[in-house]
Design a protein around this motif. Sequence first.
Motif, PDB file in Angstrom:
ATOM      1  N   ALA A   6     -11.521 -79.809  21.116  1.00  0.00           N
ATOM      2  CA  ALA A   6      -9.908 -79.765  21.016  1.00  0.00           C
ATOM      3  C   ALA A   6      -9.293 -78.896  19.786  1.00  0.00           C
ATOM      4  O   ALA A   6      -8.480 -78.044  19.979  1.00  0.00           O
ATOM      5  CB  ALA A   6      -9.425 -81.354  20.762  1.00  0.00           C
ATOM      6  N   TRP A   7     -10.033 -78.997  18.862  1.00  0.00           N
ATOM      7  CA  TRP A   7      -9.734 -78.182  17.712  1.00  0.00           C
ATOM      8  C   TRP A   7      -9.868 -76.801  18.043  1.00  0.00           C
ATOM      9  O   TRP A   7      -9.130 -75.716  17.700  1.00  0.00           O
ATOM     10  CB  TRP A   7     -10.533 -78.452  16.239  1.00  0.00           C
ATOM     11  CG  TRP A   7      -9.968 -77.694  15.062  1.00  0.00           C
ATOM     12  CD1 TRP A   7     -10.745 -76.729  14.568  1.00  0.00           C
ATOM     13  CD2 TRP A   7      -9.014 -77.809  14.543  1.00  0.00           C
ATOM     14  NE1 TRP A   7     -10.153 -75.862  13.566  1.00  0.00           N
ATOM     15  CE2 TRP A   7      -8.858 -76.717  13.523  1.00  0.00           C
ATOM     16  CE3 TRP A   7      -7.840 -78.410  14.395  1.00  0.00           C
ATOM     17  CZ2 TRP A   7      -7.693 -76.384  12.436  1.00  0.00           C
ATOM     18  CZ3 TRP A   7      -6.477 -78.059  13.676  1.00  0.00           C
ATOM     19  CH2 TRP A   7      -6.942 -77.251  12.814  1.00  0.00           C
ATOM     20  N   ASP A   8     -11.258 -76.616  18.497  1.00  0.00           N
ATOM     21  CA  ASP A   8     -11.395 -75.030  18.851  1.00  0.00           C
ATOM     22  C   ASP A   8     -10.423 -74.407  19.999  1.00  0.00           C
ATOM     23  O   ASP A   8     -10.084 -73.205  19.852  1.00  0.00           O
ATOM     24  CB  ASP A   8     -12.798 -74.917  19.545  1.00  0.00           C
ATOM     25  CG  ASP A   8     -14.067 -75.190  18.523  1.00  0.00           C
ATOM     26  OD1 ASP A   8     -13.624 -75.132  17.243  1.00  0.00           O
ATOM     27  OD2 ASP A   8     -15.081 -75.374  19.009  1.00  0.00           O
ATOM     28  N   ALA A   9     -10.025 -75.398  20.642  1.00  0.00           N
ATOM     29  CA  ALA A   9      -8.961 -74.954  21.908  1.00  0.00           C
ATOM     30  C   ALA A   9      -7.835 -74.591  21.076  1.00  0.00           C
ATOM     31  O   ALA A   9      -7.032 -73.620  21.605  1.00  0.00           O
ATOM     32  CB  ALA A   9      -8.699 -76.029  22.945  1.00  0.00           C
ATOM     33  N   PHE A  10      -7.533 -75.476  20.530  1.00  0.00           N
ATOM     34  CA  PHE A  10      -6.048 -75.155  19.626  1.00  0.00           C
ATOM     35  C   PHE A  10      -6.058 -73.769  18.725  1.00  0.00           C
ATOM     36  O   PHE A  10      -5.324 -73.067  18.764  1.00  0.00           O
ATOM     37  CB  PHE A  10      -5.873 -76.447  18.481  1.00  0.00           C
ATOM     38  CG  PHE A  10      -4.793 -76.099  17.622  1.00  0.00           C
ATOM     39  CD1 PHE A  10      -3.522 -76.081  18.065  1.00  0.00           C
ATOM     40  CD2 PHE A  10      -4.844 -76.036  16.261  1.00  0.00           C
ATOM     41  CE1 PHE A  10      -2.160 -76.237  17.191  1.00  0.00           C
ATOM     42  CE2 PHE A  10      -3.680 -75.920  15.316  1.00  0.00           C
ATOM     43  CZ  PHE A  10      -2.295 -75.967  15.784  1.00  0.00           C
ATOM     44  N   ALA A  11      -7.099 -73.674  18.110  1.00  0.00           N
ATOM     45  CA  ALA A  11      -7.362 -72.523  17.024  1.00  0.00           C
ATOM     46  C   ALA A  11      -7.313 -71.215  18.276  1.00  0.00           C
ATOM     47  O   ALA A  11      -6.638 -70.361  17.699  1.00  0.00           O
ATOM     48  CB  ALA A  11      -8.519 -72.516  16.173  1.00  0.00           C
ATOM     49  N   ALA A  12      -8.052 -71.190  19.303  1.00  0.00           N
ATOM     50  CA  ALA A  12      -7.969 -70.093  20.130  1.00  0.00           C
ATOM     51  C   ALA A  12      -6.485 -69.821  20.844  1.00  0.00           C
ATOM     52  O   ALA A  12      -6.106 -68.624  20.810  1.00  0.00           O
ATOM     53  CB  ALA A  12      -9.078 -70.514  21.069  1.00  0.00           C
ATOM     54  N   ALA A  13      -5.736 -70.916  21.093  1.00  0.00           N
ATOM     55  CA  ALA A  13      -4.478 -70.776  21.507  1.00  0.00           C
ATOM     56  C   ALA A  13      -3.511 -70.114  20.546  1.00  0.00           C
ATOM     57  O   ALA A  13      -2.533 -69.240  20.517  1.00  0.00           O
ATOM     58  CB  ALA A  13      -3.887 -71.939  21.803  1.00  0.00           C
ATOM     59  N   ILE A  14      -3.644 -70.400  19.164  1.00  0.00           N
ATOM     60  CA  ILE A  14      -2.977 -69.737  18.167  1.00  0.00           C
ATOM     61  C   ILE A  14      -3.517 -68.388  18.000  1.00  0.00           C
ATOM     62  O   ILE A  14      -2.659 -67.292  17.848  1.00  0.00           O
ATOM     63  CB  ILE A  14      -3.397 -70.452  16.577  1.00  0.00           C
ATOM     64  CG1 ILE A  14      -2.726 -71.903  16.576  1.00  0.00           C
ATOM     65  CG2 ILE A  14      -2.832 -69.700  15.465  1.00  0.00           C
ATOM     66  CD1 ILE A  14      -3.167 -72.623  15.473  1.00  0.00           C
ATOM     67  N   THR A  15      -4.574 -68.047  18.001  1.00  0.00           N
ATOM     68  CA  THR A  15      -5.307 -66.581  17.928  1.00  0.00           C
ATOM     69  C   THR A  15      -4.549 -65.812  19.058  1.00  0.00           C
ATOM     70  O   THR A  15      -4.124 -64.641  19.133  1.00  0.00           O
ATOM     71  CB  THR A  15      -6.704 -66.723  17.949  1.00  0.00           C
ATOM     72  OG1 THR A  15      -7.059 -67.161  16.817  1.00  0.00           O
ATOM     73  CG2 THR A  15      -7.327 -65.203  17.992  1.00  0.00           C
ATOM     74  N   ASP A  16      -4.416 -66.387  20.464  1.00  0.00           N
ATOM     75  CA  ASP A  16      -4.011 -65.854  21.616  1.00  0.00           C
ATOM     76  C   ASP A  16      -2.374 -65.623  21.719  1.00  0.00           C
ATOM     77  O   ASP A  16      -1.955 -65.101  22.502  1.00  0.00           O
ATOM     78  CB  ASP A  16      -4.485 -66.427  22.627  1.00  0.00           C
ATOM     79  CG  ASP A  16      -6.073 -66.388  22.913  1.00  0.00           C
ATOM     80  OD1 ASP A  16      -6.684 -65.467  22.201  1.00  0.00           O
ATOM     81  OD2 ASP A  16      -6.555 -67.244  23.915  1.00  0.00           O
ATOM     82  N   GLY A  17      -1.900 -66.210  20.439  1.00  0.00           N
ATOM     83  CA  GLY A  17      -0.341 -66.119  20.509  1.00  0.00           C
ATOM     84  C   GLY A  17       0.371 -67.215  21.488  1.00  0.00           C
ATOM     85  O   GLY A  17       1.554 -66.945  21.615  1.00  0.00           O
TER      86      GLY A  17
END
Length: 72
Positions: free
Chosen positions: A56-67
């Motif tokens: 879940a943390w990895d998905a959240f961090a990826a969503a931030i990176t993806d804007g």
Amino acid sequence: MTLKRDIDHSGARWFKSTRSSATRDCVEVAFLSSDLVGVRDSKNPDGPALVFSGGAWDAFAAAITDGEFRRS
């Protein structure tokens, strides 16, 4: 995401973003055991922490990176 009071995070190494200034309050993150990630309010370090699975943390961090959380 779960709020867990039974996870011992007393020995966790909490950190803030390198973009945070030393005088500003913000969230802190710690990588905990069992592939868990803790998030807490730096103004209340003895208070509860939100606990996420590593995935879940990895998905959240990826969503931030993806804007995905940018304001329009």
